[in-house]
Design an enzyme around this catalytic site. Structure first.
Site, PDB file in Angstrom:
ATOM      1  N   SER A 186       0.861  -1.194   0.000  1.00 21.05           N
ATOM      2  CA  SER A 186       0.000   0.000   0.000  1.00 21.05           C
ATOM      3  C   SER A 186       0.886   1.229   0.000  1.00 21.05           C
ATOM      4  O   SER A 186       2.065   1.155   0.339  1.00 21.05           O
ATOM      5  CB  SER A 186      -0.872   0.038   1.255  1.00 21.05           C
ATOM      6  OG  SER A 186      -0.099   0.455   2.378  1.00 21.05           O
ATOM      7  N   ASP A 187       0.329   2.365  -0.344  1.00 15.53           N
ATOM      8  CA  ASP A 187       1.068   3.602  -0.101  1.00 15.53           C
ATOM      9  C   ASP A 187       1.007   3.897   1.406  1.00 15.53           C
ATOM     10  O   ASP A 187       0.310   3.225   2.169  1.00 15.53           O
ATOM     11  CB  ASP A 187       0.509   4.756  -0.952  1.00 15.53           C
ATOM     12  CG  ASP A 187       1.552   5.872  -1.122  1.00 15.53           C
ATOM     13  OD1 ASP A 187       2.538   5.905  -0.361  1.00 15.53           O
ATOM     14  OD2 ASP A 187       1.379   6.728  -2.016  1.00 15.53           O
ATOM     15  N   TRP A 188       1.732   4.902   1.785  1.00 12.20           N
ATOM     16  CA  TRP A 188       1.931   5.268   3.205  1.00 12.20           C
ATOM     17  C   TRP A 188       0.589   5.428   3.941  1.00 12.20           C
ATOM     18  O   TRP A 188      -0.159   6.364   3.645  1.00 12.20           O
ATOM     19  CB  TRP A 188       2.722   6.583   3.244  1.00 12.20           C
ATOM     20  CG  TRP A 188       3.029   7.114   4.600  1.00 12.20           C
ATOM     21  CD1 TRP A 188       2.150   7.689   5.474  1.00 12.20           C
ATOM     22  CD2 TRP A 188       4.307   7.121   5.238  1.00 12.20           C
ATOM     23  NE1 TRP A 188       2.796   8.061   6.618  1.00 12.20           N
ATOM     24  CE2 TRP A 188       4.127   7.733   6.508  1.00 12.20           C
ATOM     25  CE3 TRP A 188       5.583   6.687   4.886  1.00 12.20           C
ATOM     26  CZ2 TRP A 188       5.179   7.920   7.401  1.00 12.20           C
ATOM     27  CZ3 TRP A 188       6.623   6.882   5.787  1.00 12.20           C
ATOM     28  CH2 TRP A 188       6.427   7.485   7.030  1.00 12.20           C
TER      29      TRP A 188
END
Ligand code: BGC
Length: 782
Positions: free
Chosen positions: A307-309
């Site tokens: 996932s992104d941050w």
């Protein structure tokens, strides 16, 4: 200053890409030839059946807690935020609760963590260390938007490879790059991190990055795993505001936003990052259509999806999860294998499996994806890094040479009008006596050369000019800051300019005005720089404006009144020497725009490959407000032109080029034949033209091929890039350029939701940019 010896000789390998070559190499893996070529590739390695036995042997021994651990990632360095800043990483690693860490850049620290994983943890599974290695690790290359402006995939590949060598020497085996998001809106700060607005060029750059980072084998020294991000549609943020919602039809996704990701996947990218944006009301980080249907089922991707941050945590404010457990469940069953920093997988996945809300076989699959990448990287066999050797990998002469060559090829000459002597202002004459350099970006090398300030062999533009001409011929005045300035500074600069033979103005944005969380609603020069620019130009001295920015800036006054304007983007560590050589004509600018350069913010989003409307303005003069009904009721602004300031593909040179007419080898092709051979490596059509250097010095031209299809079941853009070639021409020389177009070049995403060729009227241009040229015409018959 270190001037790398090889830098004087620009790279001779040229970017030459037609749809046939590119799509065959990047997209079409069905042919025997391509499969054979893949055997030593990272893609083949990741899919190597021999890995399955090793993966399963580990998986069989894992507890649920250890499995979930492989799906958990934390940032163990700066910056901190939700889910970060824990003090118990070592304990967690010892318990097998962490699969990956990032933002750790000290090789000793990396080894310390790795020893715990390999020696204390029960199953000895190595940690995968990641980092945003975006345009270099320590040797900073031009920003990706600039690298793409070279239109030279080979130099992009070299830059990525050099970055991989430096990063891997520090124990970092995974970069969160390339960013292959299509960017059509200059307000969006992350335009700086990608390859611009076009899917064909973006795909070529995606492939180049993947090859550069991953090398011929992921477990070879100097290779790191790449990550295609941000999957998908992140660049279509409404109003150009970062993290904003996106609405993208499946047609537009398939034809524009997905192709660079698909190209990266076919090139063997080891990982994908799911994006922050909500895509058609379903967040991209919990989106089974894009992550499962397209990526896993259609493309058969076997690597890992991170996932992104905190994107898993953000499912709550995005409105699709009321609590952390639901967010973890939706992201996981949506197709995200690894949770970056939110800690919600760590907190909830075991319970979700226990309560049968998440199936165990899906956990196993996700763990397999992670272990597959770790095995392919050779991490199980070589988990540690040679701490003493790490610093020696930095700033090699080869890397610095690539950085300088890339910078020199990335500058886009936007304008080069005549000065008072009746000659183009650039290049500067070798005997120029008095150069006055003005502007906040001329001397502070941290801006043009990027962060971290003070490291590596970097010099500013002023230092380089002084070295070349001698201190008595160069003076510098700050004039203003980037964001602020005083009347005294400005007055001193204007007084200095009065004494100049030529003024170099170095203006633009701070580095943190582009990139993440750096959307701008105003795209002019910040602070007092416009005032400084106008005051200096009003001295009547010849002025060269060098723009440092992560995006195009709307500067209509400058493009009317400043004779020479060069877009330097953020050129990286070798910006100073590269610019100096360009100003003096040792290098003839050959960069071309990869984004349409707007006249006004109100035109955004602005992109060349747009659909026509039912009311195109045709020949109506859009420089004037509408004067009658015919001029008004067309698709236009009443107070601005439709066209960009400079079109996609544009870039001037110190020489000039002329194009002969485009010819094609056939004016009739059959859709049925195209469809029969859609994935074959055959040529459906050739297009040719003569290109002549009509000026008096050698130069490089990026020859571009565009097509248009009319009469199809889904509307197609007014032009679509399908090939490009860079050629070098001596003064007066003519070269014959030929493109081979594969059947797939003519395929569209049709009204039956399939890629196929259809009967259509076809235009084919070979032209210097997306706005000029006369097309050859043909027909696609049933
Ligand atoms: C960015 C990603 C980046 C990640 C890790 C996020 O905020 O959107 O592009 O890879 O942080 O640093």
């Amino acid at each position: 200053m270190l001037r790398p010896p090889a830098a004087a000789a620009p790279f001779r390998r040229r970017g030459t890409l037609s749809y046939l070559h590119f799509m065959c190499a990047a997209i079409l893996c069905a042919t025997t030839i391509f499969v054979a070529a893949q055997i030593a590739s990272p893609k083949a390695q990741i899919n190597d059946p021999a890995l399955d036995a090793r993966i399963d042997a580990v998986l069989r021994q894992m507890t649920l807690e250890e499995k979930v651990g492989q799906l958990v990632q934390y940032s163990a360095g700066q910056p901190t935020g939700p889910g970060t800043g824990r003090s118990d990483y070592e304990e967690m690693i010892g318990r097998g609760q962490i699969g990956s860490l990032f933002n750790v850049v000290d090789p000793h620290q990396i080894n310390t963590y790795q020893h715990i994983a390999m020696e204390k943890a029960r199953l000895h599974i190595p940690i995968l260390f990641g980092l945003d290695v975006i345009h270099g690790f320590r040797t900073e290359f031009p920003i990706p938007l600039a690298l793409a402006s070279t239109w030279d995939p080979s130099i992009v590949e070299k830059a990525a490879h050099a970055a991989a060598q430096e990063a891997s020497a520090f124990g970092i085996r995974w970069t969160f790059h390339p960013m292959v998001d299509i960017a059509r809106d200059a307000r969006w700060g992350r335009m700086a991190e990608g390859a611009g607005e076009d899917p064909f060029l973006g795909s070529a750059m995606a492939v180049a990055y993947v090859h550069g980072y991953q090398g011929s084998r992921l477990d070879a020294p100097g290779s790191i795993a790449a990550c295609a991000k941000h999957y998908v549609g992140y660049g279509a943020a409404e109003a150009g505001r970062d993290y904003n919602t996106t609405e993208i039809s499946e047609h537009t996704l398939r034809e524009y936003y997905l192709p660079p990701f698909h190209a990266a996947e076919q090139a063997g990218v080891a990982s994908f990052m799911s994006a922050f944006n909500s895509l058609n009301s379903v967040p991209a980080s919990a989106n089974p259509f894009t992550l499962k249907q397209v990526l896993r089922k259609e493309w058969r991707f076997t690597g890992l999806v991170v996932s992104d941050w905190n994107a898993v945590g953000e499912l709550i404010p995005q409105g699709v999860a009321a609590d952390g457990a639901t967010a973890a469940r939706k992201a996981f069953v949506g197709g995200v294998d690894m949770d970056m920093v939110s800690s919600l997988y760590h907190d909830h996945l075991q319970n979700l499996v226990g309560s049968r809300q998440v199936p165990m076989n899906e956990i196993d699959d996700a763990v397999r994806h992670v272990l597959r990448v770790k095995f392919a990287l050779g991490l199980f066999d070589h988990p540690f890094v040679d701490e003493a050797a790490a610093p020696k990998a930095l700033y090699s002469p080869e890397s610095l040479a690539v950085a300088q060559a890339a910078a020199e090829r990335s500058f886009v000459l936007l304008r080069n009008a005549n000065g008072p002597d009746g000659k183009p202002v650039l290049p500067l004459s070798a005997g120029v006596q008095n150069i006055v350099v003005i502007g906040p970006l001329a001397e502070d090398s941290s801006y043009p050369n990027g962060v971290p300030e003070g490291t590596g062999p970097r010099t500013s533009l002023t230092t380089e000019l002084t070295k070349r001409l001698g201190a008595e011929h160069v003076s510098h005045f700050k004039g203003s800051g980037i964001l602020d300035g005083t009347s005294e500074e400005m007055a001193a600069a204007v007084a200095g300019a009065q004494k100049a033979d030529v003024v170099i103005l170095a203006l633009g944005e701070t580095q943190d005005m582009s990139g993440e969380a750096a959307s701008r609603a105003h795209l002019g020069l910040p602070g007092k720089q416009q005032e400084l620019l106008e005051s200096v130009v009003h001295t009547g001295k010849p002025v060269v404006l060098i723009l440092f920015s992560g995006r195009p800036l709307t500067l209509p006054w400058a493009f009317e009144n400043v004779p020479a304007v060069l877009a330097a983007w953020f050129p990286g560590i070798a910006g100073g020497p590269a610019l100096t050589r360009t100003l003096f004509g040792d290098v003839n600018p050959s960069g071309r725009l990869v984004v349409s350069w707007p006249r006004s913010v109100g035109q955004e989003p602005l992109y060349y490959n747009a659909l026509n409307t039912g009311r195109p303005p045709g020949d109506i003069d859009l420089t004037k407000p509408p004067s009658d009904i015919e001029a008004r009721y067309v698709s236009r602004y009443i107070d601005e032109q439709n066209t960009p300031q400079f079109p996609f593909g544009y870039g001037a040179s110190y020489t000039t080029f002329s194009y002969g007419s485009t010819t094609i080898n056939t004016t009739k092709v059959k859709a049925a034949d195209l469809n029969k051979n859609l994935h074959a490596r055959t040529t459906a059509m050739t297009a040719e033209a003569d290109v002549k250097n009509t000026g008096s010095r050698p130069g490089e031209e990026v020859v571009q091929l565009y097509i248009r299809l009319q009469g199809t079941s889904t509307a197609q853009p007014v032009r679509a890039l399908k090939g490009f070639q860079t050629i070098t021409l001596a003064a007066g020389e003519t070269k014959h350029v030929k493109f081979e177009l594969s059947p797939e070049a003519f395929a569209i995403w049709n009204d039956h939701n399939q890629f196929a060729a259809e009967p259509a009227k076809l235009d084919v241009w070979i032209s210097p940019d997306s706005a000029h040229g006369t097309p050859a015409q043909a027909e696609i018959l049933p």
